[in-house]
Scaffold this motif. Sequence first.
Motif, PDB file in Angstrom:
ATOM      1  N   LEU A 114       0.823  -1.203   0.000  1.00 47.38           N
ATOM      2  CA  LEU A 114       0.000   0.000   0.000  1.00 47.38           C
ATOM      3  C   LEU A 114       0.861   1.259   0.000  1.00 47.38           C
ATOM      4  N   LYS A 115       0.280   2.332  -0.519  1.00 44.13           N
ATOM      5  CA  LYS A 115       0.922   3.632  -0.411  1.00 44.13           C
ATOM      6  C   LYS A 115       0.876   4.097   1.045  1.00 44.13           C
ATOM      7  N   LEU A 116       1.754   5.020   1.380  1.00 42.88           N
ATOM      8  CA  LEU A 116       1.875   5.458   2.769  1.00 42.88           C
ATOM      9  C   LEU A 116       0.585   6.064   3.308  1.00 42.88           C
ATOM     10  N   ASN A 117      -0.139   6.789   2.447  1.00 45.97           N
ATOM     11  CA  ASN A 117      -1.366   7.421   2.938  1.00 45.97           C
ATOM     12  C   ASN A 117      -2.423   6.387   3.319  1.00 45.97           C
ATOM     13  N   LEU A 118      -2.456   5.256   2.607  1.00 43.18           N
ATOM     14  CA  LEU A 118      -3.408   4.202   2.956  1.00 43.18           C
ATOM     15  C   LEU A 118      -2.971   3.469   4.221  1.00 43.18           C
ATOM     16  N   LYS A 119      -1.671   3.245   4.375  1.00 41.81           N
ATOM     17  CA  LYS A 119      -1.187   2.650   5.619  1.00 41.81           C
ATOM     18  C   LYS A 119      -1.510   3.554   6.806  1.00 41.81           C
ATOM     19  N   PHE A 120      -1.402   4.854   6.584  1.00 37.86           N
ATOM     20  CA  PHE A 120      -1.694   5.800   7.653  1.00 37.86           C
ATOM     21  C   PHE A 120      -3.149   5.700   8.094  1.00 37.86           C
ATOM     22  N   GLU A 121      -4.077   5.529   7.136  1.00 39.26           N
ATOM     23  CA  GLU A 121      -5.495   5.381   7.477  1.00 39.26           C
ATOM     24  C   GLU A 121      -5.708   4.185   8.396  1.00 39.26           C
ATOM     25  N   ILE A 122      -5.026   3.074   8.103  1.00 37.00           N
ATOM     26  CA  ILE A 122      -5.169   1.877   8.921  1.00 37.00           C
ATOM     27  C   ILE A 122      -4.538   2.090  10.290  1.00 37.00           C
ATOM     28  N   GLU A 123      -3.408   2.787  10.338  1.00 35.25           N
ATOM     29  CA  GLU A 123      -2.754   3.067  11.615  1.00 35.25           C
ATOM     30  C   GLU A 123      -3.638   3.936  12.507  1.00 35.25           C
ATOM     31  N   VAL A 124      -4.291   4.931  11.907  1.00 35.08           N
ATOM     32  CA  VAL A 124      -5.191   5.792  12.682  1.00 35.08           C
ATOM     33  C   VAL A 124      -6.338   4.971  13.268  1.00 35.08           C
ATOM     34  N   LEU A 125      -6.891   4.071  12.464  1.00 34.74           N
ATOM     35  CA  LEU A 125      -7.960   3.194  12.943  1.00 34.74           C
ATOM     36  C   LEU A 125      -7.470   2.344  14.103  1.00 34.74           C
ATOM     37  N   CYS A 126      -6.306   1.753  13.955  1.00 32.76           N
ATOM     38  CA  CYS A 126      -5.781   0.884  15.008  1.00 32.76           C
ATOM     39  C   CYS A 126      -5.494   1.658  16.283  1.00 32.76           C
ATOM     40  N   ARG A 127      -5.016   2.873  16.157  1.00 36.33           N
ATOM     41  CA  ARG A 127      -4.750   3.669  17.353  1.00 36.33           C
ATOM     42  C   ARG A 127      -6.047   4.022  18.081  1.00 36.33           C
ATOM     43  N   SER A 128      -7.094   4.307  17.304  1.00 39.24           N
ATOM     44  CA  SER A 128      -8.372   4.624  17.944  1.00 39.24           C
ATOM     45  C   SER A 128      -8.941   3.404  18.655  1.00 39.24           C
ATOM     46  N   GLU A 129      -8.765   2.221  18.063  1.00 39.00           N
ATOM     47  CA  GLU A 129      -9.252   1.001  18.705  1.00 39.00           C
ATOM     48  C   GLU A 129      -8.384   0.635  19.907  1.00 39.00           C
ATOM     49  N   GLU A 130      -7.103   1.019  19.856  1.00 38.70           N
ATOM     50  CA  GLU A 130      -6.216   0.717  20.973  1.00 38.70           C
ATOM     51  C   GLU A 130      -6.724   1.337  22.267  1.00 38.70           C
ATOM     52  N   ARG A 131      -7.362   2.471  22.142  1.00 42.46           N
ATOM     53  CA  ARG A 131      -7.875   3.132  23.338  1.00 42.46           C
ATOM     54  C   ARG A 131      -8.951   2.303  24.022  1.00 42.46           C
ATOM     55  N   ARG A 132      -9.534   1.348  23.279  1.00 42.70           N
ATOM     56  CA  ARG A 132     -10.563   0.480  23.849  1.00 42.70           C
ATOM     57  C   ARG A 132      -9.990  -0.840  24.353  1.00 42.70           C
ATOM     58  N   VAL A 133      -9.084  -1.440  23.571  1.00 39.30           N
ATOM     59  CA  VAL A 133      -8.732  -2.836  23.853  1.00 39.30           C
ATOM     60  C   VAL A 133      -7.248  -3.056  24.087  1.00 39.30           C
ATOM     61  N   GLY A 134      -6.446  -2.028  24.185  1.00 38.24           N
ATOM     62  CA  GLY A 134      -5.027  -2.225  24.439  1.00 38.24           C
ATOM     63  C   GLY A 134      -4.212  -2.227  23.168  1.00 38.24           C
ATOM     64  N   LYS A 135      -3.121  -2.943  23.171  1.00 40.80           N
ATOM     65  CA  LYS A 135      -2.113  -2.789  22.134  1.00 40.80           C
ATOM     66  C   LYS A 135      -2.260  -3.739  20.950  1.00 40.80           C
ATOM     67  N   GLU A 136      -3.198  -4.647  20.977  1.00 42.33           N
ATOM     68  CA  GLU A 136      -3.231  -5.696  19.971  1.00 42.33           C
ATOM     69  C   GLU A 136      -3.263  -5.144  18.554  1.00 42.33           C
ATOM     70  N   CYS A 137      -4.160  -4.185  18.273  1.00 38.18           N
ATOM     71  CA  CYS A 137      -4.313  -3.684  16.906  1.00 38.18           C
ATOM     72  C   CYS A 137      -3.052  -3.009  16.418  1.00 38.18           C
ATOM     73  N   THR A 138      -2.475  -2.113  17.222  1.00 39.73           N
ATOM     74  CA  THR A 138      -1.325  -1.359  16.767  1.00 39.73           C
ATOM     75  C   THR A 138      -0.096  -2.219  16.637  1.00 39.73           C
ATOM     76  N   VAL A 139       0.056  -3.191  17.533  1.00 40.41           N
ATOM     77  CA  VAL A 139       1.194  -4.075  17.430  1.00 40.41           C
ATOM     78  C   VAL A 139       1.149  -4.850  16.114  1.00 40.41           C
ATOM     79  N   ARG A 140      -0.008  -5.290  15.708  1.00 42.51           N
ATOM     80  CA  ARG A 140      -0.122  -6.062  14.474  1.00 42.51           C
ATOM     81  C   ARG A 140       0.127  -5.218  13.236  1.00 42.51           C
ATOM     82  N   CYS A 141      -0.023  -3.895  13.355  1.00 46.49           N
ATOM     83  CA  CYS A 141       0.222  -3.041  12.209  1.00 46.49           C
ATOM     84  C   CYS A 141       1.704  -2.772  11.998  1.00 46.49           C
ATOM     85  N   ARG A 142       2.527  -3.062  12.983  1.00 44.59           N
ATOM     86  CA  ARG A 142       3.942  -2.731  12.884  1.00 44.59           C
ATOM     87  C   ARG A 142       4.713  -3.828  12.166  1.00 44.59           C
TER      88      ARG A 142
END
Length: 207
Positions: A179-207
């Motif tokens: 993916l282009k960087l801007n699309l990866k960024f969209e997914i990262e933003v989503l994962c960070r917002s979900e992290e506030r609910r469930v912890g680190k699982e989403c963001t860790v998987r994006c790395r």
Amino acid sequence: IREKILFVLNNISASNLDIKIHDLRKVLNPSIFPWFANYLVVKRAIIESNYHQLYVQMLECFGDDRLIDSVLKETFISIEALLKSPKTAGSSTDRSLLKTLGIWLGSLTLARDRPILHNYLSLKNLLIDAVLTNRLIVVIPFACKILEQAMYSRVFRPYNPFTMGSIRLLVELYKYADLKLNLKFEIEVLCRSEERRVGKECTVRCR
């Protein structure tokens, strides 16, 4: 009648919501729900993302599921038109409108503990089709904006199977779809917002 309705919409706010809902009930009857729904989606929600919460509260306070169903119908019609348009992929303006509609749809459905019915829209199928048709630039931001609203839900917040299934597919695309960087960024933003609910699982998987 139309002028009275537009006057209410032009002057409604969180502080006078009860009064304006009372005024709206006097003039808005089921026979003109389709017109009102079209106007609210096409002329208001699609360009006024800052007012989404107010408009959703207005619909809830009005207290007629038929009106919400009419608004959802118009929302899906507008979304389908942008998703199917060959111009959307090359138009940043159209893609921005689609993202706004994604926020609006998520606010009307997931954030209110209401499902997005598969026969109207399947996020996973939409993403898979976007891979095959090379339209991820259109679909990924739209899907992310819908899913971001799940964080406000009691039912659809992670680890809801619907939400996590869609997020896992996005993470798979993040890792393997080049993916282009801007699309990866969209997914990262989503994962960070979900992290506030469930912890680190989403963001860790994006790395």
